[in-house]
Write a protein that holds these residues in place. Structure first.
Motif: not given
Length: 266
Positions: A193-197, A206-208, A213-215
């Motif tokens: 549901a989310f990739y990174h805190r 965050g990491n772009r 990749m998530e999107a």
């Protein structure tokens, strides 16, 4: 219930930090229960067959010693005692280890089961690998909308005592989060549901590449953003009896193992 936090699959996609496959191993009075299963022994032996082209994107290490099966043995727990596996969704990095526990019931939302077995879109056809189900898993389908809710989530149902399946579609059509009552607090495993805190804590950078990749692989980006917002509210509330984790953030795995009743690093 005693909960062990395991990394059942290191992944090293390009331009992102190293990722984990965060699995919960729960000791219950009825046996062992896993939340997600990470990669398994068969994935390490047959990566092309069982993971497919996605392996080139996520770049899994596929160390058999990271499998839930081997880690349970090192904890002096019998893999044959795994009675239930609760999947957040059926992507290979979450379901691969189910083949190592053929005796287990595999719980998931009915919507996710339908998506995995009867994919409708290119996204679903590319992500759900039929080889992940060759062993004939004992699927148990649930409709969270039929439950009594959980902490403001209306579509949530208790599937075994102390384990709640919460509908959280977006990453996949039938994606879910899983809440586990440890007896002195709750662990909310949000899966993908989310990739990174950084997406929910309002502080971390965050990491772009990871966000891209998530999107790119999301079933519904609008719902993904809504999930980020709802989980950010829970994080901001700072309930000391609630630990929020996800599938792939190694810092959340580390923090949950060290401080099981904290929402995450502060």
């Amino acid at each position: 219930m005693k909960v062990h936090h395991l990394n059942c699959g290191t992944m090293r996609p390009a331009l992102t930090p190293s990722l984990v496959c965060h699995v919960l191993a729960v000791e219950t009075t009825e046996g062992l229960l896993l939340v997600d299963s990470g990669f398994g022994l068969r994935d390490a032996a047959e990566p092309a067959h069982r993971i497919g082209a996605a392996r080139h994107l996520i770049k899994p290490v596929l160390d058999p010693e990271e499998s839930a099966f081997r880690q349970l043995q090192r904890l002096d727990l019998d893999p044959d005692d795994v009675r239930d596996i609760v999947l957040t969704h059926y992507d290979a990095d979450h379901s691969g280890g189910t083949a190592d526990f053929p005796q287990a019931r595999v719980h998931l939302t009915a919507t996710e089961s339908e998506a995995a077995q009867h994919p409708r879109t290119w996204n679903e056809r590319s992500r759900y690998v039929p080889a992940q189900r060759e062993h004939g898993p004992r699927l148990v389908e649930h409709d969270p909308a039929e439950g009594d809710g959980w902490r403001g989530f209306a579509a949530a149902t208790e599937i075994v005592p102390g384990v709640v399946l919460i509908a959280m579609p977006g990453h996949t059509r039938g994606h879910a989060a899983v809440a586990v009552d440890t007896g002195d607090g709750w662990i909310l495993h949000a899966g993908d549901a989310f990739y990174h805190r950084a997406q929910i804590d309002g502080v971390t950078r965050g990491n772009r590449a990871l966000a891209t990749m998530e999107a790119a692989i999301a079933h519904d980006r609008r719902l993904v953003r809504a999930n980020h917002a709802r989980l950010a509210e829970l994080w901001a509330a700072g309930d000391p009896a609630l630990t929020i984790v996800n599938a792939h953030d190694p810092e959340l795995l580390r923090a949950a193992a060290a401080h099981p009743r904290r929402s995450g690093p502060r």
